[in-house]
Design a protein around this motif. Structure first.
Motif, PDB file in Angstrom:
ATOM      1  N   ARG A 189      45.370  90.089  87.413  1.00 35.12           N
ATOM      2  CA  ARG A 189      46.256  90.420  88.346  1.00 35.12           C
ATOM      3  C   ARG A 189      47.727  91.041  88.626  1.00 35.12           C
ATOM      4  O   ARG A 189      48.176  91.483  89.877  1.00 35.12           O
ATOM      5  CB  ARG A 189      45.603  89.070  89.486  1.00 35.12           C
ATOM      6  CG  ARG A 189      46.948  88.932  90.676  1.00 35.12           C
ATOM      7  CD  ARG A 189      46.107  87.727  91.353  1.00 35.12           C
ATOM      8  NE  ARG A 189      44.819  87.772  91.754  1.00 35.12           N
ATOM      9  CZ  ARG A 189      43.521  87.250  92.014  1.00 35.12           C
ATOM     10  NH1 ARG A 189      44.040  85.670  91.795  1.00 35.12           N
ATOM     11  NH2 ARG A 189      43.152  87.116  92.330  1.00 35.12           N
ATOM     12  N   ASN A 190      48.642  90.363  87.307  1.00 35.19           N
ATOM     13  CA  ASN A 190      49.676  90.138  87.957  1.00 35.19           C
ATOM     14  C   ASN A 190      50.047  91.345  86.570  1.00 35.19           C
ATOM     15  O   ASN A 190      51.550  91.474  86.627  1.00 35.19           O
ATOM     16  CB  ASN A 190      49.906  89.138  87.440  1.00 35.19           C
ATOM     17  CG  ASN A 190      50.158  87.866  88.270  1.00 35.19           C
ATOM     18  OD1 ASN A 190      50.640  88.199  88.687  1.00 35.19           O
ATOM     19  ND2 ASN A 190      49.709  86.609  87.851  1.00 35.19           N
TER      20      ASN A 190
ATOM     21  N   LYS B  23      51.430  94.902  87.401  1.00 37.35           N
ATOM     22  CA  LYS B  23      53.055  95.247  87.281  1.00 37.35           C
ATOM     23  C   LYS B  23      53.826  94.659  86.980  1.00 37.35           C
ATOM     24  O   LYS B  23      54.594  95.087  86.330  1.00 37.35           O
ATOM     25  CB  LYS B  23      52.785  95.858  89.015  1.00 37.35           C
ATOM     26  CG  LYS B  23      53.914  96.854  89.019  1.00 37.35           C
ATOM     27  CD  LYS B  23      53.502  97.932  90.184  1.00 37.35           C
ATOM     28  CE  LYS B  23      54.821  98.106  90.563  1.00 37.35           C
ATOM     29  NZ  LYS B  23      55.406  99.171  89.613  1.00 37.35           N
ATOM     30  N   VAL B  24      53.598  93.254  87.491  1.00 37.47           N
ATOM     31  CA  VAL B  24      54.856  92.775  87.282  1.00 37.47           C
ATOM     32  C   VAL B  24      54.804  91.957  85.598  1.00 37.47           C
ATOM     33  O   VAL B  24      55.976  92.405  84.778  1.00 37.47           O
ATOM     34  CB  VAL B  24      54.754  91.461  87.975  1.00 37.47           C
ATOM     35  CG1 VAL B  24      55.918  90.544  87.535  1.00 37.47           C
ATOM     36  CG2 VAL B  24      54.941  91.390  89.419  1.00 37.47           C
ATOM     37  N   VAL B  25      54.263  92.240  84.899  1.00 39.63           N
ATOM     38  CA  VAL B  25      54.485  92.113  83.299  1.00 39.63           C
ATOM     39  C   VAL B  25      54.462  93.155  83.086  1.00 39.63           C
ATOM     40  O   VAL B  25      55.326  92.928  82.117  1.00 39.63           O
ATOM     41  CB  VAL B  25      52.880  90.959  83.687  1.00 39.63           C
ATOM     42  CG1 VAL B  25      53.282  90.754  81.355  1.00 39.63           C
ATOM     43  CG2 VAL B  25      52.878  89.513  83.763  1.00 39.63           C
TER      44      VAL B  25
ATOM     45  N   ASP C  20      46.581  89.490  81.234  1.00 39.46           N
ATOM     46  CA  ASP C  20      48.133  89.330  81.997  1.00 39.46           C
ATOM     47  C   ASP C  20      48.135  87.425  81.167  1.00 39.46           C
ATOM     48  O   ASP C  20      49.043  87.594  80.729  1.00 39.46           O
ATOM     49  CB  ASP C  20      48.306  89.276  83.239  1.00 39.46           C
ATOM     50  CG  ASP C  20      47.285  88.783  84.168  1.00 39.46           C
ATOM     51  OD1 ASP C  20      46.630  88.085  83.973  1.00 39.46           O
ATOM     52  OD2 ASP C  20      47.950  89.142  85.273  1.00 39.46           O
ATOM     53  N   ASP C  21      47.664  86.993  82.026  1.00 40.20           N
ATOM     54  CA  ASP C  21      47.837  85.612  81.398  1.00 40.20           C
ATOM     55  C   ASP C  21      48.198  85.013  80.036  1.00 40.20           C
ATOM     56  O   ASP C  21      49.320  84.593  79.376  1.00 40.20           O
ATOM     57  CB  ASP C  21      47.180  84.748  81.923  1.00 40.20           C
ATOM     58  CG  ASP C  21      45.761  83.983  81.332  1.00 40.20           C
ATOM     59  OD1 ASP C  21      45.475  85.152  81.038  1.00 40.20           O
ATOM     60  OD2 ASP C  21      44.791  83.302  81.620  1.00 40.20           O
TER      61      ASP C  21
ATOM     62  N   GLN D 271      56.546  81.978  84.267  1.00 37.79           N
ATOM     63  CA  GLN D 271      55.051  82.616  84.923  1.00 37.79           C
ATOM     64  C   GLN D 271      53.355  82.000  84.440  1.00 37.79           C
ATOM     65  O   GLN D 271      52.549  82.209  84.693  1.00 37.79           O
ATOM     66  CB  GLN D 271      55.332  84.317  84.328  1.00 37.79           C
ATOM     67  CG  GLN D 271      56.208  84.615  85.117  1.00 37.79           C
ATOM     68  CD  GLN D 271      56.428  86.437  84.217  1.00 37.79           C
ATOM     69  OE1 GLN D 271      54.756  87.142  84.277  1.00 37.79           O
ATOM     70  NE2 GLN D 271      57.174  86.607  83.666  1.00 37.79           N
TER      71      GLN D 271
END
Length: 155
Positions: A44-45, A47-49, A101-102, A154
């Motif tokens: 889900r994250n 792009k940011v990561v 991502d997590d 994060q």
């Protein structure tokens, strides 16, 4: 062949050279780990990561160049060969394949914490042997700590 003469005593050169070599290995492997995560990231994250990992890579690559050049300036040959990094790294390696991502955020947070701890040891070790190198390590530690904070936030 010309050799660079060290401005440090032999003992100070050895202590400082060891600190710089350890930092070099940490920074090279950090760039590799971050780029591996960057390429295989999902979630889900994404792009940011994904973009944040490039900041880590840029920091590590610039830092490794600064560290290696400092080593040469004090008459120590830096060793950034793949075999050397593979044999001496203390960073845990990421799994192969796609990475959530997590899990990447947790792994990078942990890797940064480990590197920061070793940088702080090197800062203490170079207090007497070479304040110029110590200053370089302090500056890099500050940047690594900033990135650690940003990744840790994060989690």
């Amino acid at each position: 062949m010309a050799a660079v003469k060290s401005p440090l005593t032999e003992t100070a050169q050895k202590v400082t050279g060891n600190a710089l070599q350890g930092a070099l290995v940490d920074l090279i492997d950090l760039a590799l780990v971050a780029k591996q995560a960057h390429w295989n990231l999902t979630g889900r994250n994404f792009k940011v990561v994904h973009e944040h990992l490039d900041e880590i890579v840029d920091l590590a690559r610039q830092g490794q160049d600064d560290v290696a050049e400092r080593a040469v300036a004090i008459g120590v040959n830096p060793d950034g060969r793949a075999r050397t990094v593979a044999d001496r790294t203390e960073l845990p390696q990421l799994e192969a394949g796609y990475l959530a991502d997590d899990k990447v955020v947790a792994a990078i947070t942990d890797a940064l914490a480990q590197i920061i701890a070793r940088f702080r040891e090197r800062i203490a070790e170079t207090d007497e042997s070479d304040p110029v190198t110590q200053d370089l390590l302090i500056g890099l530690a500050a940047e690594l700590e900033k990135q650690h904070w940003m990744f840790q936030a994060q989690l």
